[in-house]
Design a protein around this motif. Structure first.
Motif, PDB file in Angstrom:
ATOM      1  N   PRO A  30       0.625  -1.206   0.101  1.00  0.00           N
ATOM      2  CA  PRO A  30       0.477   0.451  -0.108  1.00  0.00           C
ATOM      3  C   PRO A  30       0.662   1.612  -0.245  1.00  0.00           C
ATOM      4  N   VAL A  31       2.354   0.914   0.629  1.00  0.00           N
ATOM      5  CA  VAL A  31       3.217   2.460   0.796  1.00  0.00           C
ATOM      6  C   VAL A  31       3.331   2.708  -0.663  1.00  0.00           C
ATOM      7  N   ALA A  32       3.961   1.709  -1.242  1.00  0.00           N
ATOM      8  CA  ALA A  32       3.945   1.942  -2.803  1.00  0.00           C
ATOM      9  C   ALA A  32       3.060   2.039  -3.328  1.00  0.00           C
ATOM     10  N   VAL A  33       2.065   1.906  -3.466  1.00  0.00           N
ATOM     11  CA  VAL A  33       0.798   2.065  -4.757  1.00  0.00           C
ATOM     12  C   VAL A  33       0.894   3.834  -4.512  1.00  0.00           C
ATOM     13  N   LEU A  34       0.477   4.470  -3.050  1.00  0.00           N
ATOM     14  CA  LEU A  34       0.322   6.005  -2.966  1.00  0.00           C
ATOM     15  C   LEU A  34       1.559   6.442  -2.837  1.00  0.00           C
ATOM     16  N   MET A  35       2.899   6.089  -2.929  1.00  0.00           N
ATOM     17  CA  MET A  35       3.846   6.581  -3.308  1.00  0.00           C
ATOM     18  C   MET A  35       4.558   7.118  -4.815  1.00  0.00           C
ATOM     19  N   THR A  36       3.868   6.231  -5.353  1.00  0.00           N
ATOM     20  CA  THR A  36       3.482   6.071  -7.106  1.00  0.00           C
ATOM     21  C   THR A  36       2.687   7.013  -7.558  1.00  0.00           C
ATOM     22  N   SER A  59       1.439  11.857 -10.342  1.00  0.00           N
ATOM     23  CA  SER A  59       0.227  12.888  -9.938  1.00  0.00           C
ATOM     24  C   SER A  59       0.471  14.293  -9.718  1.00  0.00           C
ATOM     25  N   ALA A  60       1.955  14.819  -9.188  1.00  0.00           N
ATOM     26  CA  ALA A  60       3.150  15.884  -9.332  1.00  0.00           C
ATOM     27  C   ALA A  60       3.376  15.862 -11.087  1.00  0.00           C
ATOM     28  N   GLY A  61       3.796  14.428 -11.507  1.00  0.00           N
ATOM     29  CA  GLY A  61       4.229  14.857 -12.850  1.00  0.00           C
ATOM     30  C   GLY A  61       3.508  14.986 -13.373  1.00  0.00           C
ATOM     31  N   LEU A  62       1.872  14.682 -13.204  1.00  0.00           N
ATOM     32  CA  LEU A  62       0.862  14.992 -14.579  1.00  0.00           C
ATOM     33  C   LEU A  62       0.500  16.741 -14.038  1.00  0.00           C
ATOM     34  N   GLY A  63       0.277  17.026 -13.080  1.00  0.00           N
ATOM     35  CA  GLY A  63       0.589  18.294 -12.747  1.00  0.00           C
ATOM     36  C   GLY A  63       1.557  19.110 -13.163  1.00  0.00           C
TER      37      GLY A  63
END
Length: 51
Positions: free
Chosen positions: A15-21, A26-30
């Motif tokens: 779950p931590v890996a999924v959230l960090m990915t 999101s940051a890259g798309l923004g």
């Protein structure tokens, strides 16, 4: 016993890996969308704000 430890580590790590990915995507798309907006509207009246 080793299997239980591996299962617990996997249950915490996945779950931590999924959230960090998701956060990185999101940051890259923004940032990509912000740059596209600036390139399409170079003389807009939008103000640059401090972070």
């Amino acid at each position: 016993m080793l299997g239980a430890i591996i299962l617990i580590v996997a249950m915490l790590a996945i779950p931590v890996a999924v959230l960090m990915t998701g956060a990185a995507a999101s940051a890259g798309l923004g940032e990509a969308m912000r740059r596209d907006g600036v390139a399409r509207h170079p003389d807009s009246e939008l103000l640059e704000l401090e972070d």
